[in-house]
Motif scaffolding. Structure first.
Motif, PDB file in Angstrom:
ATOM      1  N   ARG A   5      42.701  -9.205 -12.870  1.00 36.87           N
ATOM      2  CA  ARG A   5      41.313  -9.149 -12.468  1.00 36.87           C
ATOM      3  C   ARG A   5      41.019  -7.977 -11.549  1.00 36.87           C
ATOM      4  NH1 ARG A   5      38.985 -14.900 -11.087  1.00 36.87           N
ATOM      5  NH2 ARG A   5      38.991 -15.766 -13.151  1.00 36.87           N
ATOM      6  N   SER A 240      31.279 -31.926  -1.620  1.00 30.68           N
ATOM      7  CA  SER A 240      31.731 -31.374  -2.902  1.00 30.68           C
ATOM      8  C   SER A 240      32.567 -32.402  -3.642  1.00 30.68           C
ATOM      9  CB  SER A 240      32.570 -30.129  -2.607  1.00 30.68           C
ATOM     10  OG  SER A 240      33.318 -29.769  -3.734  1.00 30.68           O
ATOM     11  N   ASN A 315      34.514 -18.392  -9.790  1.00 22.56           N
ATOM     12  CA  ASN A 315      33.969 -19.433 -10.659  1.00 22.56           C
ATOM     13  C   ASN A 315      33.663 -18.893 -12.051  1.00 22.56           C
ATOM     14  OD1 ASN A 315      32.498 -20.520  -7.707  1.00 22.56           O
ATOM     15  ND2 ASN A 315      33.978 -21.740  -8.823  1.00 22.56           N
ATOM     16  N   LEU A 316      33.720 -19.809 -13.007  1.00 21.19           N
ATOM     17  CA  LEU A 316      33.650 -19.396 -14.408  1.00 21.19           C
ATOM     18  C   LEU A 316      32.369 -18.632 -14.769  1.00 21.19           C
ATOM     19  CD1 LEU A 316      34.801 -19.433 -17.273  1.00 21.19           C
ATOM     20  CD2 LEU A 316      33.711 -21.657 -17.591  1.00 21.19           C
ATOM     21  N   GLN A 332      39.139 -14.641 -18.661  1.00 22.02           N
ATOM     22  CA  GLN A 332      40.468 -15.222 -18.831  1.00 22.02           C
ATOM     23  C   GLN A 332      40.322 -16.730 -18.765  1.00 22.02           C
ATOM     24  OE1 GLN A 332      43.529 -12.651 -16.645  1.00 22.02           O
ATOM     25  NE2 GLN A 332      41.591 -12.390 -15.554  1.00 22.02           N
ATOM     26  N   PHE A 334      41.774 -20.212 -18.321  1.00 19.02           N
ATOM     27  CA  PHE A 334      42.969 -20.748 -17.670  1.00 19.02           C
ATOM     28  C   PHE A 334      43.455 -22.008 -18.383  1.00 19.02           C
ATOM     29  CE2 PHE A 334      40.857 -18.869 -13.690  1.00 19.02           C
ATOM     30  CZ  PHE A 334      41.481 -17.641 -13.875  1.00 19.02           C
ATOM     31  N   ARG A 347      34.197 -29.341 -17.255  1.00 19.05           N
ATOM     32  CA  ARG A 347      33.546 -29.561 -15.959  1.00 19.05           C
ATOM     33  C   ARG A 347      32.111 -30.021 -16.159  1.00 19.05           C
ATOM     34  NH1 ARG A 347      37.997 -28.965 -14.946  1.00 19.05           N
ATOM     35  NH2 ARG A 347      39.041 -27.757 -13.320  1.00 19.05           N
ATOM     36  N   ARG A 457      45.488 -22.390 -14.272  1.00 16.81           N
ATOM     37  CA  ARG A 457      45.340 -21.999 -12.867  1.00 16.81           C
ATOM     38  C   ARG A 457      45.874 -23.142 -12.003  1.00 16.81           C
ATOM     39  NH1 ARG A 457      39.322 -20.574 -10.816  1.00 16.81           N
ATOM     40  NH2 ARG A 457      39.030 -22.793 -11.288  1.00 16.81           N
ATOM     41  N   ASP A 460      44.104 -26.723 -10.853  1.00 12.14           N
ATOM     42  CA  ASP A 460      43.019 -27.161 -11.737  1.00 12.14           C
ATOM     43  C   ASP A 460      43.341 -28.525 -12.357  1.00 12.14           C
ATOM     44  OD1 ASP A 460      41.178 -25.180 -11.502  1.00 12.14           O
ATOM     45  OD2 ASP A 460      41.670 -24.165 -13.382  1.00 12.14           O
TER      46      ASP A 460
END
Ligand SMILES: O=c1ccn([C@@H]2O[C@H](COP(=O)(O)OP(=O)(O)O[C@H]3O[C@H](CO)[C@H](O)[C@H](O)[C@H]3O)[C@@H](O)[C@H]2O)c(=O)[nH]1
Length: 510
Positions: A5, A240, A315-316, A332, A334, A347, A457, A460
């Motif tokens: 990245r 969260s 974040n995605l 990428q 994961f 998610r 990752r 996760d």
């Protein structure tokens, strides 16, 4: 792999057509754009810069800058074009460096109505905070925002004022400084606080955990102490889904066990929740709503407000956006060996405007509890109070707060930990895999998104989705936006604000 990245492409030049310089002087003081591949400890450098700028001979913290912000009220603002038109007119009448708001907003806010009851929003200039402030104004609450502007932008609040035609009191200050907080509580009569102010990058929190504990835990502690001193005991706290750790049920509801949490950021959220449960247990006058967000995405449908992740996003969806902008070569993914529909992680993504209305619903709930308390009808068992009807508002999102069916679910009373501390999941209940997200973004943008599968990752989980029944039953809240809406709104925001609030606003029609 993960490390690739840092080899992202540099930003491509932005189209200059139909630009308006939206930066005010005060923005320029605080917002220095970071290169896209900046060092990971973004927060530290940002904070250092901020402190250097603010340092004065006598004190670092005593110079809370006070801004009374007001824009010319706009009758029914919702269109980007209308906004651009007004800003162009404004710019042509003024020197470009001060086009917009700066001069008229640096005066003291001490002219506020001292009899008025206000809601304090800490971190209200950030991504979720600013969208919430917008919905609060639409619901006719009087708002004071306190923000240290380390990871936020005053332009967001200027746009909130534009979209609502209402004014916000803004105080630049830091929750880690009790003196800053004292000054705000002395100046305004608050009846409730919505507490967003926090730093939130999971990866970064493993590198600078002490900063995370200081900001998120110590800062919250200072806030709650000052609230206690001023007898302001109604609080909505931004928590969260991360507090569930690896959930023992799916979809996860609020009865699930908490932790163990795998990173310092998540632990700060859990610790603050625990702190609040203790406070509520010790003092029945406290009324607290803990809102557990799932995966916030999207942007305001006007294209005027959205998220500005700094550096390389973790974040995605922000990452996908950077790929679409050509700043990063490919997404990428994961892991593709989870037990999910296509093997990629699932998610519960929720539109930021739905999260915002969740906060309004929670505040209305606290208001109901407060008036019940005043009438002396609150009991120890405390059956849920009626959720007041939403104020008539022209925005679509506020309609998601419905008249509550007045449930008295056993589930909800069993969740009341301490006197009046309630936890609510804010999610849609619908899960999307990474591949489904990529395909939804391709549909919204009409572009192909390059991706490659890499290894999982660390930390996760395969699936994380919310059971948000309780928020629906007790707060009368339900999310309205679909995944297509989330993608469309994010893309509109990106096209019109390719460099976020720090760059020009582009007049780019759908
Ligand atoms: O470049 C990326 C980024 C993410 N993902 C995948 O996309 C999904 C979503 O990942 P995000 O990083 O966007 O979000 P998380 O679910 O990991 O975490 C977010 O949601 C959590 C609650 O569920 C916490 O609130 C946390 O702070 C917040 O970042 C995961 O399956 C992840 O593996 C990728 O494949 N590639």
């Amino acid at each position: 792999m993960h490390n690739n990245r840092s080899n992202g492409h540099p930003s491509s030049p932005t189209s200059k057509r139909d630009q308006v310089d939206t930066l005010s002087h005060s923005h320029r003081q605080h917002h220095h754009r970071q290169p896209i591949n900046s060092a990971p400890c973004y927060y530290e450098s940002r904070k250092r810069k901020h402190i250097e700028q603010d340092q004065e001979p006598d004190s670092t913290h005593s110079n809370i800058r006070q801004h009374r912000r007001s824009l010319t009220p706009v009758p029914s603002p919702s269109q980007c074009d209308d906004y651009l038109l007004k800003r162009r007119r404004h710019s042509s009448q003024q020197d470009k460096s001060t086009a917009g708001y700066s001069q008229q907003h640096t005066s003291s806010y001490m002219d506020h109505n001292s009899k008025q009851r206000y809601v304090l929003v800490t971190g209200g200039a950030g991504y979720i905070g600013s969208h919430t402030v917008l919905e609060l104004l639409n619901a006719d609450y009087s708002i004071v925002v306190m923000d240290n502007l380390v990871n936020a932008n005053l332009e967001a609040l200027a746009r909130v004022e534009y979209l609502t035609g209402k004014s916000i009191y803004f105080v630049e200050g830091d929750i880690t400084c009790e003196k800053d907080l004292e000054k705000v509580f002395q100046a305004f009569h608050f009846w409730a606080v919505i507490h967003f102010a926090a730093i939130k990058a999971v990866g970064e929190s493993t590198q600078i955990p002490l900063e995370y504990y200081h900001n998120n835990v110590t800062g919250s502690l200072h806030l709650f102490r000052v609230m206690n001193r001023y007898k302001v005991k109604n609080l909505v706290f931004s928590s969260s889904a991360t507090v569930y750790g690896e959930p023992d049920m799916m979809p996860v509801n609020e009865t699930a066990s908490l932790g163990p949490v795998t990173n310092p950021y998540g632990r700060t959220k859990l610790f603050v929740e625990e702190m609040l449960r203790d406070v509520c247990a010790s003092d029945p006058d406290w009324n607290v709503c803990l809102l557990r967000f799932f995966n916030p995405v999207g942007a305001h449908p006007s294209g005027l407000m959205g998220e500005c992740p700094q550096g390389i996003p973790n974040n995605l969806l922000p990452y996908v956006i950077r790929v679409l902008q050509g700043h990063l070569p490919c997404v990428q993914i994961f892991g593709s060996d989870y037990d999910t529909v296509d093997g990629t992680g699932v998610r519960d993504y929720i539109h930021v405007c739905d999260l915002a209305t969740g906060h309004v619903a929670a505040l209305k709930r606290l208001e109901g509890e407060e008036s019940e308390g005043k009438r002396g009808v609150r009991s120890a068992s405390s059956s849920p109070s009626p959720t007041p009807q939403p104020s008539s508002s022209t925005t679509t999102a506020t309609s998601s707060i419905e008249s509550s069916p007045l449930p008295s679910s056993t589930r909800s009373s069993s969740l009341r930990q301490g006197g009046h501390c309630m936890a609510y999941n804010l999610g849609t209940g619908v899960g999307y895999s990474v591949l489904e997200i990529i395909s939804a973004m391709e549909k919204a943008t009409q572009k192909t998104i390059p991706y490659k599968i890499v290894e999982r990752r660390q930390g996760d989980v395969g699936v994380c989705t919310a059971d948000a029944t309780l928020a629906n039953l007790e707060l009368g809240w339900k999310p309205l936006y679909s995944m297509d809406d989330m993608c469309r709104d994010m893309w509109r925001w990106t096209r019109r604000n390719p460099n976020g609030y720090d760059g020009p606003l582009i007049d780019d029609d759908d």
